[in-house]
Write a protein that holds these residues in place. Sequence first.
Motif, PDB file in Angstrom:
ATOM      1  N   THR A 407       0.857  -1.185   0.000  1.00  0.00           N
ATOM      2  CA  THR A 407       0.000   0.000   0.000  1.00  0.00           C
ATOM      3  C   THR A 407       0.898   1.242   0.000  1.00  0.00           C
ATOM      4  OG1 THR A 407      -0.057  -0.180   2.385  1.00  0.00           O
ATOM      5  CG2 THR A 407      -1.932  -1.062   1.183  1.00  0.00           C
ATOM      6  N   PRO A 408       0.509   2.243  -0.757  1.00  0.00           N
ATOM      7  CA  PRO A 408       1.369   3.434  -0.821  1.00  0.00           C
ATOM      8  C   PRO A 408       1.539   4.050   0.572  1.00  0.00           C
ATOM      9  CG  PRO A 408      -0.759   3.822  -1.877  1.00  0.00           C
ATOM     10  CD  PRO A 408      -0.692   2.374  -1.576  1.00  0.00           C
ATOM     11  N   GLU A 409       2.762   4.287   0.894  1.00  0.00           N
ATOM     12  CA  GLU A 409       3.062   4.845   2.220  1.00  0.00           C
ATOM     13  C   GLU A 409       2.735   6.335   2.236  1.00  0.00           C
ATOM     14  OE1 GLU A 409       4.271   3.590   5.117  1.00  0.00           O
ATOM     15  OE2 GLU A 409       4.000   1.592   4.290  1.00  0.00           O
ATOM     16  N   PRO A 410       2.103   6.801   3.292  1.00  0.00           N
ATOM     17  CA  PRO A 410       1.865   8.244   3.370  1.00  0.00           C
ATOM     18  C   PRO A 410       3.176   8.995   3.577  1.00  0.00           C
ATOM     19  CG  PRO A 410       1.201   7.162   5.404  1.00  0.00           C
ATOM     20  CD  PRO A 410       1.591   6.081   4.451  1.00  0.00           C
ATOM     21  N   ARG A 411       3.195  10.222   3.090  1.00  0.00           N
ATOM     22  CA  ARG A 411       4.384  11.056   3.331  1.00  0.00           C
ATOM     23  C   ARG A 411       4.305  11.588   4.750  1.00  0.00           C
ATOM     24  NH1 ARG A 411       3.346  11.773  -2.074  1.00  0.00           N
ATOM     25  NH2 ARG A 411       1.652  13.217  -1.638  1.00  0.00           N
ATOM     26  N   ARG A 412       4.957  10.874   5.623  1.00  0.00           N
ATOM     27  CA  ARG A 412       4.877  11.234   7.036  1.00  0.00           C
ATOM     28  C   ARG A 412       5.483  12.600   7.317  1.00  0.00           C
ATOM     29  NH1 ARG A 412       5.245   5.764   6.532  1.00  0.00           N
ATOM     30  NH2 ARG A 412       3.880   4.553   7.890  1.00  0.00           N
ATOM     31  N   ALA A 414       5.020  15.208   5.768  1.00  0.00           N
ATOM     32  CA  ALA A 414       3.989  16.243   5.646  1.00  0.00           C
ATOM     33  C   ALA A 414       3.251  16.412   6.964  1.00  0.00           C
ATOM     34  CB  ALA A 414       3.021  15.872   4.531  1.00  0.00           C
ATOM     35  N   VAL A 415       2.954  15.275   7.610  1.00  0.00           N
ATOM     36  CA  VAL A 415       2.242  15.336   8.890  1.00  0.00           C
ATOM     37  C   VAL A 415       3.149  15.950   9.959  1.00  0.00           C
ATOM     38  CG1 VAL A 415       1.058  13.979  10.652  1.00  0.00           C
ATOM     39  CG2 VAL A 415       0.898  13.317   8.250  1.00  0.00           C
ATOM     40  N   PHE A 416       4.363  15.450  10.015  1.00  0.00           N
ATOM     41  CA  PHE A 416       5.288  15.993  11.024  1.00  0.00           C
ATOM     42  C   PHE A 416       5.517  17.485  10.799  1.00  0.00           C
ATOM     43  CE2 PHE A 416       6.881  11.612  11.952  1.00  0.00           C
ATOM     44  CZ  PHE A 416       6.747  11.695  13.327  1.00  0.00           C
ATOM     45  N   LEU A 418       3.703  19.831   9.130  1.00  0.00           N
ATOM     46  CA  LEU A 418       2.568  20.732   9.337  1.00  0.00           C
ATOM     47  C   LEU A 418       2.153  20.802  10.807  1.00  0.00           C
ATOM     48  CD1 LEU A 418       0.401  19.985   6.189  1.00  0.00           C
ATOM     49  CD2 LEU A 418       1.295  22.200   6.879  1.00  0.00           C
ATOM     50  N   TYR A 419       2.105  19.637  11.441  1.00  0.00           N
ATOM     51  CA  TYR A 419       1.715  19.658  12.858  1.00  0.00           C
ATOM     52  C   TYR A 419       2.789  20.337  13.699  1.00  0.00           C
ATOM     53  CZ  TYR A 419      -2.594  16.945  12.700  1.00  0.00           C
ATOM     54  OH  TYR A 419      -3.894  16.546  12.488  1.00  0.00           O
ATOM     55  N   GLY A 420       4.048  20.071  13.388  1.00  0.00           N
ATOM     56  CA  GLY A 420       5.123  20.706  14.153  1.00  0.00           C
ATOM     57  C   GLY A 420       5.103  22.206  13.994  1.00  0.00           C
TER      58      GLY A 420
ATOM     59  N   PHE B 107       0.914  12.665  17.148  1.00  0.00           N
ATOM     60  CA  PHE B 107       2.118  13.405  16.750  1.00  0.00           C
ATOM     61  C   PHE B 107       3.078  13.538  17.943  1.00  0.00           C
ATOM     62  CE2 PHE B 107       3.957  17.729  16.965  1.00  0.00           C
ATOM     63  CZ  PHE B 107       4.880  17.664  15.926  1.00  0.00           C
ATOM     64  N   VAL B 256      -5.000  22.523   9.138  1.00  0.00           N
ATOM     65  CA  VAL B 256      -3.748  21.760   9.089  1.00  0.00           C
ATOM     66  C   VAL B 256      -4.010  20.271   8.862  1.00  0.00           C
ATOM     67  CG1 VAL B 256      -1.900  20.912  10.584  1.00  0.00           C
ATOM     68  CG2 VAL B 256      -2.293  23.345  10.343  1.00  0.00           C
ATOM     69  N   ALA B 260      -2.642  18.261   5.839  1.00  0.00           N
ATOM     70  CA  ALA B 260      -1.654  17.195   6.062  1.00  0.00           C
ATOM     71  C   ALA B 260      -2.131  15.895   5.423  1.00  0.00           C
ATOM     72  CB  ALA B 260      -1.430  16.999   7.557  1.00  0.00           C
ATOM     73  N   ALA B 264      -0.010  14.235   2.590  1.00  0.00           N
ATOM     74  CA  ALA B 264       0.607  12.949   2.937  1.00  0.00           C
ATOM     75  C   ALA B 264       0.218  11.872   1.935  1.00  0.00           C
ATOM     76  CB  ALA B 264       0.205  12.536   4.342  1.00  0.00           C
ATOM     77  N   GLY B 265      -1.018  11.936   1.454  1.00  0.00           N
ATOM     78  CA  GLY B 265      -1.454  10.907   0.515  1.00  0.00           C
ATOM     79  C   GLY B 265      -1.397   9.545   1.169  1.00  0.00           C
ATOM     80  N   GLY B 266      -1.170   8.512   0.354  1.00  0.00           N
ATOM     81  CA  GLY B 266      -1.054   7.167   0.897  1.00  0.00           C
ATOM     82  C   GLY B 266      -2.402   6.563   1.188  1.00  0.00           C
TER      83      GLY B 266
END
Lengths: 462, 551
Positions: A407-412, A414-416, A418-420, B107, B256, B260, B264-266
């Motif tokens: 399964t395509p891995e999410p771009r983590r 992006a989460v780190f 934006l949340y950071g 997070f 956000v 995100a 992030a997609g996936g």
Amino acid sequence: MKLVRPLLTLFLFASFWLPLQPVHAARPEPNTPIRHFIVLMQENHTFDNYFGTYPGADGIPPDTCMPVDPTDPASECVEPFHIGNLPIEDLDHSVVTFRRQFNGGRMNGFIWALRLRNHDGRIAMGYYDGRDLPYYWNLASEYVLFDRFFSSAHGGSVWNHMYWIAAVPGTEKNSIPAEGFSNDIVTIFDRLNEAGLTWKFYIQNYDPSITYRTRTEVVGPRAAQVVWCPLLAIPRYLDNPELFRHIVPLDEYFTDLQNGTLPNVAYIVPSGASEHPPGSIQAGQRFVRSLIQALMRSPYWWNSAFLVTYDDWGGWYDHVPPPQVDEYGYGFRVPAFLVSPYAKRGFIDSTIYDFTSILKFIEENWGLEPLAERDARATSIRNAFDFTQPPRQPAFIPWDWPPPPPTPEPRRSAVFGLYGLTVALALLTFLIPARRIHFLRRSLSSRRSRPSTPTHRGEGKR
Amino acid sequence: MSGLHSLRGTSLPSQPQSPASRHLGSARLTRRHPTPTSSSVLDRYGPSVLFAIALLAGTLLRLWQLNRFGVNSDEAVYLGQAAALAHEPTLSRLFPLFRAHPLLFPFFVALALPFTGREALDLAGRLLAVGFGLATIVVTMAIGRLLFGRWVGATAALFLALMPYHVTVSRQALLDGPMAFWVTLTLLALVRFAATQRTSWLVASAVALGLGVLTKETAVIFFGAIVTTFALHPELSGRPRPLLVALGAFIATVTVHPLATFLAGGSGTERTSQYLVWQLFRRPNHEWWFYAWTIPPALGLAVVALAVLGIILVWKVWSWRETLLVAWIVVPFTFFQVWPTKGFPYLVATTPAIALLAARTLGRLFALGSARSGSVLPTRSNWRRGIALVTVIAVAGSLAVPSIAQLRAVTNGTFLAGSGGVPGGREAGEWVRTHTPEGTKLLTIGPSMANIIQFYGHRKAYGLSVSPNPLHRNPTYEPVVNPDLWLRNGEIQYVVWDAYSAARSPFFAEKLLTYARRYHGRVVHTELVRTVDTQGRPTDLPVIVIYEVRP
């Protein structure tokens, strides 16, 4: 002299008491970490039929096209094709058909031989692949696949099953004699008994009343259990309760695993799940999976080996001419794979083997004498093991082939990111009204204190 | 000049007086009615000591045997998400990153994961939740001090620190505890804005609420509480421009998560909208009286009584402060009363407001803090203050006893979601991890135990009760469309019965046992919990039973 009387008493006591104690023959220790060897004999497929397109194995050559009639140079030919859900039939796999298909080593009579037996022989060129045999293909990719494993005899089940247990054909005709096999035939189980090793012959849907003596009275295919388990056609195995008790229903395999009573050597034969055409190959895979999963779940896994093979070629095409070692064999290649914590990982073993190689391994492992010339000359399957490696953890083999794409891995990031960033900005948002950022305040206040209008050098002078 | 100073009446004359601070009146009252009294030691140090006691007791209650029981289903999901975010190889195969809720709490946990490792993930998550819980106590103290004085602030902090509801929730790695912190921080910033009318505090309030929404989207309900307060007290809202700026800050913050998710997609991101549909149309999971029956005892009946009593008895001094606090309770309560899904921890963000109202009652009735210079309240006699202290101690005791009893309680084989760890769950999962081959698949009664088994056991587990109908199941969960076929084909090798799920779903529990019997089920592991029977005798209760099955 004072010591004579007590010593004499001790000697007399020992001479009476010791013979009364039960004799426990010391079981020979195995020469490898394998303390339990299990072998399952399925039915009627060739290597090319099951693994002809398996990556890296000696499978179907790319330019294969089987002539319909090899005696006619202008004959059309049939290329191998994927069977999928096409209907199949029980192809003739007699000695005569073998000879025609083998055709003096030319290996070009697979369709012709079957047409002479009133089959539409083209189906012999069909093959299965990982889509049909996901479990077996996954097993092969994880453990050991043999691509030079030949059936021991030209004929069908009877000879090959006999080679499997005794390294001899047992009879000149490829059928069970009316009076049973000779009691003089020595089987591997005799050797195991002599050595004090334990063994069992597990039969799926076993009916103890069906033997060579009663099989002609039995209606339907259940009489075949005498073929699958040739011990039921050897009189002394039936008449001696001590031997007969080793032939048991397959359910005992599971309870033996659970209860800690798995024998050193276990032979297993199926009934309904043998994959014998036109039987379901999926049912066979599930059957094999249940056996291997049960082993993996038991503590026996750590010192066991489980070998799966097929009794004969079943009329299917295979492209490797079998070496002819004597008047009975070899027959065509059959699928075989080995599962063990010591099996080499994803290894394709191209050593030449036949069913007597199994006997050879058992004999070498426990130091037993060979049964006959065949097993004496056979090569043990030991090459498939790597005993220098630590035993592998049990792992259930998945059913999917090809393995589903990851399964395509999410771009983590992006989460780190934006949340950071948000948390950092939120912190600033609180620090500003709370006046915690003094440097910012100083900076702002100093900016405010500057003159609103710029002063130029010239203006000052004016 | 901070807002705190302006509330205490030390604001500079040049600073414009806000409408709200006129209502707060602390500066005015102090100057108009100077009541110079001798500042006793009790008044000087009492609130600080009380607050220190609150923090100490709160810390002890939240840390005592924190990791005694393994995580429950929701904790497993959030910690699994954290592991997926940190790309922990084993758990990220079993727990998708994107599920129903935003990712602020995962997070933070994910940031800690490299230091704690997978084995201590449950403890790390719970410690983080405890940290948020203690921070909420501190913020509650700050709000109380701003609104009603130091005594009331410290008293509210004490009530919150000992409150069984808050103790229970803030000991778990759930989203509700951290969300409560952000929401309470929103309240603090809002109070400061009301006192100072500085736009920056309103923006800070909006951002804090945004962080609350990024923790759990239900925090958006408190936006309704703010709107309600502003609507009832227009003098608070002031000019529209600051409101618009704050609204923009709030929207920017909450955006956000979708941003995100988009970037992030996936896999899993496509399910985001399905969650909303499912939450909107799912069947109620509790009766309508669930909150009325469950929450007041967890809040502490004395605290609830004090809060209600205060609203009734001292209604004459009603101001925007009371409106804000009441709205902070009523709006979310009303929402969740109407919302079909009811969860035990959902209302925990209202607990600071309840504690503040209860403490306010004591402050009003018994003049707590009245002797302090600059106090809002007139001086009362010493005996009334004595009664107040006794009352505080009594109420605190009434909270502490059930809190402690709750922590010491043994299971009776039932379990309320969100009320704590699951006895036996961790041990069963660890048995699965160490005794079953890689690739094992298990069938549990419901998805809750499946989550726990996956978290500790690192094996795929399916819930039998997960509906094949996509409208009737959580979009994350995979249904077993034909469990009989899966078992017959050897796709599933173990079935797991547990007393907690069986108590909730007796039908599926019986169905599961039917499969165990049909497929040669053999008990290979049992988790026992020591409890007492109806006659008070100690007994071992089987709470989780694992069967090995085969075709």
